[in-house]
Design an enzyme around this catalytic site. Structure first.
Site, short mmCIF file in Angstrom:
data_model
loop_
_atom_site.label_atom_id
_atom_site.label_comp_id
_atom_site.label_asym_id
_atom_site.label_seq_id
_atom_site.Cartn_x
_atom_site.Cartn_y
_atom_site.Cartn_z
N ASP A 106 22.88 23.22 -9.11
CA ASP A 106 23.69 24.35 -8.68
C ASP A 106 25.05 24.32 -9.39
O ASP A 106 25.11 24.27 -10.61
CB ASP A 106 23.80 24.30 -7.14
CG ASP A 106 24.42 25.53 -6.52
OD1 ASP A 106 23.71 26.54 -6.38
OD2 ASP A 106 25.62 25.50 -6.18
N ARG A 107 26.17 24.36 -8.65
CA ARG A 107 27.49 24.37 -9.31
C ARG A 107 27.69 23.14 -10.17
O ARG A 107 28.32 23.21 -11.24
CB ARG A 107 28.62 24.44 -8.28
CG ARG A 107 28.49 25.50 -7.22
CD ARG A 107 28.22 26.88 -7.78
NE ARG A 107 29.35 27.43 -8.51
CZ ARG A 107 29.31 28.61 -9.14
NH1 ARG A 107 28.20 29.33 -9.16
NH2 ARG A 107 30.37 29.06 -9.77
N ARG A 110 26.41 23.63 -13.54
CA ARG A 110 27.29 24.45 -14.39
C ARG A 110 28.43 23.59 -14.95
O ARG A 110 28.83 23.77 -16.10
CB ARG A 110 27.81 25.65 -13.59
CG ARG A 110 26.66 26.48 -13.03
CD ARG A 110 27.04 27.77 -12.38
NE ARG A 110 25.87 28.31 -11.69
CZ ARG A 110 24.83 28.90 -12.29
NH1 ARG A 110 24.83 29.03 -13.62
NH2 ARG A 110 23.80 29.34 -11.60
N HIS A 151 26.47 35.97 -2.36
CA HIS A 151 27.67 35.13 -2.27
C HIS A 151 28.39 35.03 -3.61
O HIS A 151 29.61 34.81 -3.64
CB HIS A 151 27.31 33.73 -1.75
CG HIS A 151 26.34 32.97 -2.60
ND1 HIS A 151 25.00 33.27 -2.67
CD2 HIS A 151 26.52 31.92 -3.45
CE1 HIS A 151 24.40 32.44 -3.49
NE2 HIS A 151 25.30 31.62 -3.99
N TRP A 152 27.68 35.20 -4.74
CA TRP A 152 28.35 35.19 -6.04
C TRP A 152 29.42 36.28 -6.12
O TRP A 152 30.45 36.10 -6.77
CB TRP A 152 27.32 35.42 -7.15
CG TRP A 152 26.68 34.18 -7.66
CD1 TRP A 152 26.25 33.09 -6.96
CD2 TRP A 152 26.37 33.90 -9.03
NE1 TRP A 152 25.69 32.17 -7.78
CE2 TRP A 152 25.75 32.63 -9.06
CE3 TRP A 152 26.54 34.60 -10.21
CZ2 TRP A 152 25.31 32.05 -10.25
CZ3 TRP A 152 26.09 34.02 -11.40
CH2 TRP A 152 25.49 32.76 -11.43
N TYR A 213 34.01 29.75 -7.74
CA TYR A 213 33.25 30.95 -8.07
C TYR A 213 34.09 31.97 -8.83
O TYR A 213 33.59 32.66 -9.73
CB TYR A 213 32.67 31.57 -6.79
CG TYR A 213 31.39 30.91 -6.36
CD1 TYR A 213 30.15 31.43 -6.70
CD2 TYR A 213 31.41 29.73 -5.61
CE1 TYR A 213 28.97 30.82 -6.32
CE2 TYR A 213 30.24 29.10 -5.22
CZ TYR A 213 29.02 29.65 -5.59
OH TYR A 213 27.86 29.03 -5.22
N HIS A 272 15.65 26.50 -3.08
CA HIS A 272 16.81 26.11 -3.88
C HIS A 272 17.21 24.65 -3.71
O HIS A 272 17.63 24.00 -4.66
CB HIS A 272 17.98 27.02 -3.49
CG HIS A 272 19.26 26.72 -4.19
ND1 HIS A 272 19.42 26.83 -5.56
CD2 HIS A 272 20.48 26.32 -3.70
CE1 HIS A 272 20.66 26.52 -5.89
NE2 HIS A 272 21.32 26.21 -4.78
#
Length: 302
Positions: A106-107, A110, A151-152, A213, A272
């Site tokens: 997930d984050r 990134r 949520h993005w 975000y 997820h």
């Protein structure tokens, strides 16, 4: 959770991070990076398995859990993936690791992507869980994706809009977002869930995670655009959830092959939160990939 793991705070690059770590001192180093809105506790089922063969390091990213929450600014630069990656590079260097393996979700995945671009000599190989590249996901946004990953778009609204809404009921928001992303189920252990909810009750965590975000939708894309001619050059394994948005809305392998030279991957029968639903499988796949793409101990320290 994390029996026999050392727990400590280690200085990063502008933020001090809470870290859990364990594993043989003569084993290859492996850093595991968590996603939103979680902490390093998400690796509680995976990390002990990998720590049999690797020096496993599980930090809370800046802004999350028990790590520092630096003040942000108008450009959201303190929560850019570049800055968050620099924390990880600094922590691993302080632990004596100049070159290491990466597993991330997930984050955190990134952050790992940016780390591989900015510090290619430091990352030997990486496994990324349930993401496609950020810039490409935004570029391919449609109604189906926006509805599923609402949520993005909510978390990127100017402060204090999302912070005030979430802050009215942090636990309710956390469970609504995460249980919904797990198709209405609860894949989290009681101990991990308690850590997540306790951390997310902190207004500073709520704000910092929104900044994460906001950075992804702005300065991170600027950084990606500046590097559009460059690709990750280390081996990359991408695994995504067959019962998730990446499978539904994107061609993950095709998108990653635009951003990386050596890519393999497949969808797994999970939602997820794959590391918590299938920890043994994730640990086995990571171990197999890193065995096929090894890091030699002479590479790990200067």
């Amino acid at each position: 959770m994390f029996q026999k793991f050392v727990r400590e705070r280690i200085e990063g690059d502008g933020a001090t991070l809470f870290v859990r770590r364990a594993g043989p001192r003569d084993a290859p180093p492996l850093v595991l990076l968590h996603g939103y809105p979680q902490t390093s506790a998400m690796w509680h089922g995976v990390a002990p398995i990998l720590a049999r063969s690797y020096q496993v390091v599980c930090p809370d990213l800046r802004g999350y859990g028990r790590s520092d929450k630096p003040a942000s600014n108008a450009s959201h630069e303190p929560y850019s993936k570049r800055v968050m990656a620099n924390d990880i590079i600094a922590v691993m260097r302080r632990l004596g690791h100049e070159r290491f393996l990466v597993g991330a979700h997930d984050r955190g995945a990134r952050v790992a992507h940016r780390m591989g671009l900015d510090h290619p000599s430091r990352v030997a190989a990486m496994v990324l869980l349930d993401i496609a590249p950020t810039r490409e996901m935004y570029a391919h946004t449609n109604a189906e994706f926006a509805h599923a990953y609402w949520h993005w778009f909510f978390l990127t609204q100017p402060s204090p809009l999302p912070e005030q809404i979430i802050g009215a009921d942090p636990e309710g928001f956390w469970k609504l977002k995460c249980f919904n992303q797990a198709h209405g189920s609860n894949p989290f252990s009681p101990e991990a869930l308690q850590e997540y909810l306790s951390a997310f009750a902190d207004p500073d965590v709520i704000h910092a995670s929104c900044e994460d975000y906001r950075a992804a939708a702005s300065i991170d894309i600027e950084h990606d655009n500046a590097d559009q001619e460059r690709k990750l050059d280390m081996p990359l394994l991408t695994l995504w959830a067959k019962r998730g948005v990446i499978e539904t809305c994107f061609d993950a392998l095709s998108l990653w092959r635009q951003r990386a030279e050596k890519v393999e991957g497949e969808a797994l029968d999970t939602s997820h939160y794959m590391a918590e639903e299938s920890p043994e499988d994730i640990a086995e796949r990571m171990s197999d990939f890193f065995f096929r793409n090894p890091i030699h101990m002479k590479e790990t320290a200067q």
